[in-house]
Design an enzyme around this catalytic site. Structure first.
Site, PDB file in Angstrom:
ATOM      1  N   LYS A  43       0.826  -1.198   0.000  1.00 16.71           N
ATOM      2  CA  LYS A  43       0.000   0.000   0.000  1.00 16.71           C
ATOM      3  C   LYS A  43       0.875   1.268   0.000  1.00 16.71           C
ATOM      4  O   LYS A  43       2.002   1.239   0.495  1.00 16.71           O
ATOM      5  CB  LYS A  43      -0.804  -0.065   1.299  1.00 16.71           C
ATOM      6  CG  LYS A  43      -1.956   0.818   1.416  1.00 16.71           C
ATOM      7  CD  LYS A  43      -2.747   0.393   2.657  1.00 16.71           C
ATOM      8  CE  LYS A  43      -3.526   1.560   3.223  1.00 16.71           C
ATOM      9  NZ  LYS A  43      -4.216   2.384   2.246  1.00 16.71           N
ATOM     10  N   ASN A  46     -12.163   5.438  -6.229  1.00 11.01           N
ATOM     11  CA  ASN A  46     -11.718   5.479  -4.839  1.00 11.01           C
ATOM     12  C   ASN A  46     -11.044   6.805  -4.564  1.00 11.01           C
ATOM     13  O   ASN A  46     -10.378   7.374  -5.432  1.00 11.01           O
ATOM     14  CB  ASN A  46     -10.790   4.296  -4.527  1.00 11.01           C
ATOM     15  CG  ASN A  46      -9.328   4.604  -4.789  1.00 11.01           C
ATOM     16  OD1 ASN A  46      -8.666   5.251  -3.974  1.00 11.01           O
ATOM     17  ND2 ASN A  46      -8.827   4.167  -5.945  1.00 11.01           N
ATOM     18  N   GLY A  54      -7.023   8.530  -0.304  1.00 12.71           N
ATOM     19  CA  GLY A  54      -6.167   9.618   0.193  1.00 12.71           C
ATOM     20  C   GLY A  54      -4.937   9.131   0.917  1.00 12.71           C
ATOM     21  O   GLY A  54      -4.467   9.768   1.865  1.00 12.71           O
ATOM     22  N   CYS A  92       0.950  11.988  -6.883  1.00 10.26           N
ATOM     23  CA  CYS A  92       0.598  12.821  -5.720  1.00 10.26           C
ATOM     24  C   CYS A  92       0.663  14.308  -6.060  1.00 10.26           C
ATOM     25  O   CYS A  92       1.523  14.721  -6.833  1.00 10.26           O
ATOM     26  CB  CYS A  92       1.576  12.590  -4.578  1.00 10.26           C
ATOM     27  SG  CYS A  92       1.863  10.891  -4.218  1.00 10.26           S
ATOM     28  N   THR A 131      -4.670   5.149 -11.589  1.00  2.00           N
ATOM     29  CA  THR A 131      -6.097   5.339 -11.891  1.00  2.00           C
ATOM     30  C   THR A 131      -6.350   6.596 -12.736  1.00  2.00           C
ATOM     31  O   THR A 131      -5.571   7.546 -12.727  1.00  2.00           O
ATOM     32  CB  THR A 131      -6.888   5.479 -10.575  1.00  2.00           C
ATOM     33  OG1 THR A 131      -6.232   6.444  -9.757  1.00  2.00           O
ATOM     34  CG2 THR A 131      -6.956   4.164  -9.837  1.00  2.00           C
ATOM     35  N   GLY A 134      -7.453  -2.849 -14.814  1.00  2.00           N
ATOM     36  CA  GLY A 134      -8.634  -3.613 -15.205  1.00  2.00           C
ATOM     37  C   GLY A 134      -8.436  -5.088 -15.475  1.00  2.00           C
ATOM     38  O   GLY A 134      -9.333  -5.723 -16.037  1.00  2.00           O
ATOM     39  N   GLY A 174      -5.393  -5.668  -9.340  1.00  2.00           N
ATOM     40  CA  GLY A 174      -5.818  -4.656  -8.376  1.00  2.00           C
ATOM     41  C   GLY A 174      -7.283  -4.815  -8.063  1.00  2.00           C
ATOM     42  O   GLY A 174      -7.700  -5.704  -7.304  1.00  2.00           O
TER      43      GLY A 174
HETATM   44  C1  LIG Z   1      -8.556   1.273  -3.402  1.00  2.00           C
HETATM   45  C2  LIG Z   1      -7.353   1.610  -4.253  1.00  2.00           C
HETATM   46  C3  LIG Z   1      -6.220   2.175  -3.651  1.00  2.00           C
HETATM   47  C4  LIG Z   1      -5.095   2.496  -4.420  1.00  2.00           C
HETATM   48  N1  LIG Z   1      -3.980   3.017  -3.809  1.00  2.00           N
HETATM   49  C5  LIG Z   1      -2.859   3.265  -4.538  1.00  2.00           C
HETATM   50  C6  LIG Z   1      -1.661   3.723  -3.900  1.00  2.00           C
HETATM   51  O1  LIG Z   1      -1.617   3.901  -2.669  1.00  2.00           O
HETATM   52  N2  LIG Z   1      -0.564   3.967  -4.675  1.00  2.00           N
HETATM   53  C7  LIG Z   1      -0.584   3.754  -6.033  1.00  2.00           C
HETATM   54  O2  LIG Z   1       0.444   3.963  -6.701  1.00  2.00           O
HETATM   55  N3  LIG Z   1      -1.696   3.281  -6.659  1.00  2.00           N
HETATM   56  C8  LIG Z   1      -2.816   3.044  -5.933  1.00  2.00           C
HETATM   57  N4  LIG Z   1      -3.955   2.550  -6.569  1.00  2.00           N
HETATM   58  C9  LIG Z   1      -3.923   2.286  -8.029  1.00  2.00           C
HETATM   59  C10 LIG Z   1      -3.724   0.805  -8.344  1.00  2.00           C
HETATM   60  O3  LIG Z   1      -2.491   0.318  -7.831  1.00  2.00           O
HETATM   61  C11 LIG Z   1      -3.782   0.558  -9.860  1.00  2.00           C
HETATM   62  O4  LIG Z   1      -2.769   1.321 -10.493  1.00  2.00           O
HETATM   63  C12 LIG Z   1      -5.120   0.937 -10.468  1.00  2.00           C
HETATM   64  O5  LIG Z   1      -6.192   0.614  -9.587  1.00  2.00           O
HETATM   65  C13 LIG Z   1      -5.383   0.279 -11.835  1.00  2.00           C
HETATM   66  O6  LIG Z   1      -5.416  -1.126 -11.739  1.00  2.00           O
HETATM   67  P1  LIG Z   1      -6.791  -1.980 -11.540  1.00  2.00           P
HETATM   68  O7  LIG Z   1      -7.799  -1.445 -12.511  1.00  2.00           O
HETATM   69  O8  LIG Z   1      -6.403  -3.407 -11.785  1.00  2.00           O
HETATM   70  O9  LIG Z   1      -7.208  -1.758 -10.107  1.00  2.00           O
HETATM   71  C14 LIG Z   1      -5.089   2.242  -5.822  1.00  2.00           C
HETATM   72  C15 LIG Z   1      -6.242   1.668  -6.407  1.00  2.00           C
HETATM   73  C16 LIG Z   1      -7.350   1.356  -5.652  1.00  2.00           C
HETATM   74  C17 LIG Z   1      -8.545   0.730  -6.317  1.00  2.00           C
END
Ligand SMILES: Cc1cc2nc3c(=O)[nH]c(=O)nc-3n(C[C@H](O)[C@H](O)[C@H](O)COP(=O)(O)O)c2cc1C
Length: 293
Positions: A33, A57, A60, A120, A183, A234, A255
């Protein structure tokens, strides 16, 4: 790595949250995380909203800060998670914060690599994300590079005009690998309250709906750089992993897919083995870049 499967930062906690479903040591690597120097309570109000093919999401970066990480999480990495690699995802509001945090992480032998999250907001340079300004993306990469010998993965934001330009700049400034993509910025509205659903108004959009965007970015960046790529966005089945690898990803991260199916990793490991058998491959890495050949 024993296989190309990793976790998307923030979707897999500190590595053991899915242990009731499968052994996290079965994965190639765990990206933990998002971590910051000081503890962060995260954003107020509603933090998650479901969409037809994904979710928003606005967590933060809630996390206990690096001191608690060093005292508590590292012990779990050393014991329960010693069968795989752990990667720290680092975040800051200033370049100095990133550098300070990278130094602390560099001293932890249980961490294999650092993932630099440049999505960030940059408080010193006006609040725009580090990853949106090529010059600042280059600077934060260079300064973190200077304080760590660990492999440095830079995770790029898709919320920019030209992601290829940012990829090239972080490569020039010492990145060892790229993680694509973070995201997409989105929002949802509660029509009864006439207010945004998320307390933070905007949130990060993830899940199956973003896969075509992520694939396009992996494909474009692969054409522009030779750096290893960690592809994500995705992924929800074996075929998605194959698509990402054919587009240029050397490894992939799961993810939001875990939220829909906690057995996803186990199913994909089996699926990839089957694909290799059926296609006469010794190693799934043989398909990497297939569409570029
Ligand atoms: C609940 C949540 C928390 C996330 N927290 C972070 C984070 O702390 N640092 C980061 O680089 N990406 C964070 N992401 C982004 C994911 O690591 C990933 O890049 C993004 O969700 C796309 O992949 P997915 O569609 O398979 O989830 C977060 C995504 C989600 C859904």
């Amino acid at each position: 790595m024993k296989n190309p499967l990793m976790t998307g930062s923030g979707t897999f906690g500190w590595g053991t949250e899915y242990s009731d479903y499968f052994d996290p040591n079965d994965l190639g690597a765990l990206v933990l995380k998002g971590l910051t120097l000081e503890a962060r309570p995260g954003n107020p109000g509603t933090r998650l909203a479901e969409t037809p093919a994904g979710m928003l999401n606005s967590i933060g970066l809630e996390n206990p800060g690096v001191e608690v990480f060093e005292k508590e999480t590292v012990e779990i990495l050393r014991s329960e998670l010693s069968g795989t690699h752990s990667i720290a995802n680092i975040n800051g509001k200033t370049v100095e914060e990133y550098v300070e945090l990278a130094k602390r992480i560099d001293a932890i032998p249980e961490i294999t690599a650092i993932e630099l999250n440049i999505s960030c907001p940059n408080v010193k340079d006006g609040g725009m994300a580090f990853g949106a300004n090529p010059e600042v993306a280059g600077r934060v990469t260079r300064e973190v590079r200077a304080v760590t010998k660990k492999p440095l993965i830079v995770k790029l934001s898709p919320n920019v005009t030209n992601v290829v330009e940012i990829a090239k700049i972080v490569e020039e400034n010492g990145a060892d690998a790229l993680a694509l993509i973070n995201t997409l910025l989105g929002m949802a509205i509660d029509i009864k309250r006439k207010k945004p659903v998320l307390g933070n108004v905007f949130g990060g959009f993830s899940g199956p709906a973003i896969k075509p965007v992520a694939l396009r970015i992996v494909y474009q960046v692969r054409k522009a750089t030779n750096l290893p790529i960690l592809g994500m966005g995705g992924i929800s089945c074996t075929e998605d992993v194959i698509e990402f690898m054919m587009a240029g990803a050397n490894t992939v991260a799961l993810g939001t897919g875990f939220f829909m199916n906690p057995n996803l990793a186990t199913e994909i490991i089996e699926g990839l083995n089957k694909y290799c058998e059926e296609n006469g491959l010794e190693n799934i890495s043989e398909i990497v870049n297939a569409v570029h050949r």
